[in-house]
Enzyme design. Structure first.
Site, PDB file in Angstrom:
ATOM      1  N   GLU A   1      -1.451   7.883  10.327  1.00 27.28           N
ATOM      2  CA  GLU A   1      -1.690   6.537   9.751  1.00 27.28           C
ATOM      3  C   GLU A   1      -0.776   5.499  10.378  1.00 27.28           C
ATOM      4  OE1 GLU A   1      -3.035   4.334   7.978  1.00 27.28           O
ATOM      5  OE2 GLU A   1      -4.589   5.323   6.841  1.00 27.28           O
TER       6      GLU A   1
ATOM      7  N   ARG B 205       2.800   6.213  -4.804  1.00 25.12           N
ATOM      8  CA  ARG B 205       3.502   6.190  -3.511  1.00 25.12           C
ATOM      9  C   ARG B 205       2.966   5.035  -2.686  1.00 25.12           C
ATOM     10  NH1 ARG B 205       0.082   7.473   0.682  1.00 25.12           N
ATOM     11  NH2 ARG B 205      -1.606   8.966   0.344  1.00 25.12           N
TER      12      ARG B 205
ATOM     13  N   ASN C 132       1.253   3.328   0.433  1.00 25.94           N
ATOM     14  CA  ASN C 132       0.238   3.691   1.422  1.00 25.94           C
ATOM     15  C   ASN C 132       0.345   2.682   2.567  1.00 25.94           C
ATOM     16  OD1 ASN C 132      -1.768   5.593   2.141  1.00 25.94           O
ATOM     17  ND2 ASN C 132      -3.360   4.112   1.671  1.00 25.94           N
TER      18      ASN C 132
ATOM     19  N   ASN D   4      -5.060   0.043   0.858  1.00 26.93           N
ATOM     20  CA  ASN D   4      -5.230   0.511   2.223  1.00 26.93           C
ATOM     21  C   ASN D   4      -5.133  -0.613   3.244  1.00 26.93           C
ATOM     22  OD1 ASN D   4      -5.478   2.821   3.854  1.00 26.93           O
ATOM     23  ND2 ASN D   4      -6.893   3.712   2.378  1.00 26.93           N
TER      24      ASN D   4
ATOM     25  N   ASP E 267     -10.817   2.441   5.253  1.00 23.42           N
ATOM     26  CA  ASP E 267      -9.398   2.844   5.299  1.00 23.42           C
ATOM     27  C   ASP E 267      -8.585   1.762   6.026  1.00 23.42           C
ATOM     28  OD1 ASP E 267      -6.981   4.303   5.428  1.00 23.42           O
ATOM     29  OD2 ASP E 267      -8.035   6.197   5.432  1.00 23.42           O
TER      30      ASP E 267
HETATM   31  O1  LIG Z   1      -4.993   7.325   4.833  1.00 20.63           O
HETATM   32  C1  LIG Z   1      -4.825   6.758   3.761  1.00 20.63           C
HETATM   33  O2  LIG Z   1      -4.756   5.573   3.665  1.00 20.63           O
HETATM   34  C2  LIG Z   1      -4.721   7.565   2.492  1.00 20.63           C
HETATM   35  O3  LIG Z   1      -3.415   7.855   2.253  1.00 20.63           O
HETATM   36  C3  LIG Z   1      -5.599   8.749   2.571  1.00 20.63           C
HETATM   37  O4  LIG Z   1      -5.349   9.595   1.537  1.00 20.63           O
HETATM   38  C4  LIG Z   1      -7.067   8.347   2.725  1.00 20.63           C
HETATM   39  O5  LIG Z   1      -7.202   7.030   3.021  1.00 20.63           O
HETATM   40  C5  LIG Z   1      -7.945   8.586   1.544  1.00 20.63           C
HETATM   41  O6  LIG Z   1      -7.917   9.871   1.124  1.00 20.63           O
HETATM   42  C6  LIG Z   1      -9.362   8.176   1.830  1.00 20.63           C
HETATM   43  O7  LIG Z   1      -9.839   7.480   0.811  1.00 20.63           O
HETATM   44 ZN   LIG Z   2      -5.072   4.307   5.083  1.00 13.14          ZN
END
Ligand SMILES: O=C(O)[C@H](O)[C@@H](O)[C@H](O)[C@H](O)CO
Ligand SMILES: [Zn+2]
Length: 299
Positions: free
Chosen positions: A18, A101, A103, A154, A204
């Site tokens: 990520e 947490r 992201n 996200n 995402d």
């Molecule tokens: O990558 C991320 O941003 C999250 O932490 C993941 O867990 C995925 O996005 C999610 O599972 C899809 O919806």
């Molecule tokens: Zn993500």
């Protein structure tokens, strides 16, 4: 437009790769493996990968103007001294919660670090809802809460003219826009700009290109789509050889390469056998567009 080519460049697999960020000065790609949990840097010239473990889930990493990095890790913003491999807390969020947490996150054009939270997932996209918030860390290390009631915070980015902020709460299956005040870092007038189609999976990570179009990673749909936020239409689809596509950023010479991260978390033996590159990072060339260099946290 040339011929679009997809190449697997980072062959070390991430459970959830990520937050890719191109670091021009070293020609390296910085990214996280949320469940590693670790921060990594892939050197595009030497093909070496350097990593450092974090204490708990790390959702995002960004460069810091004064050196090192800042991360959204667990429920804290923290400073990373890469040379010393040391992490120190800057500020804590979600203090009344125990199961959330950080992201995805990104630095705005004025040097503020925006990042959102979510409940820790039971399985991919399966989690306690409405536990997340979107925060920003100001250069003076104070934290602003922009909104709460987020399911899965996200992708995010700003329009090249800094007038709009684009945002994904994955479980809405939309990309949304806000008016952005670059002077205050404030958001207003939330609205939808794009709703994903059925075969586009879960929205995402994302990044903006120099023409102001959005490149959106489609988790579970093996693709990145280019969206025009003005018209709400999809302009292009780029397919990748793995399903769990998590995020993307422009980098490389002149920011013409698109780096795309992926995940293998939650895949069974059979699907892993079919997608041996799950969790790798891909480079897409020949798109005929440029990205915008990343900003560094100014605090
Ligand atoms: O990558 C991320 O941003 C999250 O932490 C993941 O867990 C995925 O996005 C999610 O599972 C899809 O919806
Ligand atoms: Zn993500």
């Amino acid at each position: 437009m040339g011929t679009v080519k997809v190449e697997c460049v980072v062959k070390e697999q991430n459970e959830i790769g990520e937050g890719p960020v191109w670091e021009e000065k070293d020609a390296t790609l910085l990214y996280v493996d949320i469940y590693g949990p670790k921060i990594s840097r892939w050197n595009s010239l030497t093909n070496q990968i350097e990593s450092m473990h974090t204490e708990t889930y790390v959702g995002c990493v960004v460069p810091r103007r004064s050196g090192g990095y800042v991360i959204g890790e667990g429920r804290r913003f923290a400073a990373v001294d890469w040379e010393k491999r040391a992490i120190t807390t800057i500020a804590t969020v979600d203090t009344e919660k125990s199961n959330t947490r950080f992201n995805d996150g990104k630095v705005d054009p004025a040097g503020r670090f925006f990042a959102g939270t979510m409940a820790v997932e039971v399985r991919p996209a399966e989690l306690e809802r409405k536990q997340g918030s979107l925060y920003s860390l100001r250069p003076d290390h104070s934290v602003v809460t922009h909104f709460d009631q987020v399911d899965l915070s996200n992708g995010l980015d700003w329009s090249p003219d800094h007038r709009f902020f684009y945002y994904v709460d994955s479980l809405t299956y939309m990309v949304e826009a806000f008016d952005y005040d670059i002077h205050t870092g404030g958001l207003a007038n939330r609205r939808m700009v794009y709703r994903l189609e059925n075969d586009e999976g879960i929205p995402d990570g994302m990044c903006i290109d120099a023409e102001g179009k959005i490149w959106l990673a489609c988790y579970s749909a093996g693709r990145v789509v280019r969206i025009d936020p003005q018209t709400g239409t999809r302009l292009q689809t780029v397919k990748l050889p793995v399903a769990k596509i998590t995020s993307c950023c422009f980098g490389g010479k002149d920011y013409t390469d698109l780096f795309v991260t992926s995940a293998y978390k939650g895949m069974d033996e059979e699907s892993l056998a079919k997608q041996p590159q799950a969790g790798c990072i891909f480079k897409v060339t020949g798109l005929g567009v440029k990205g915008i260099p990343p900003y560094s946290f100014s605090g």
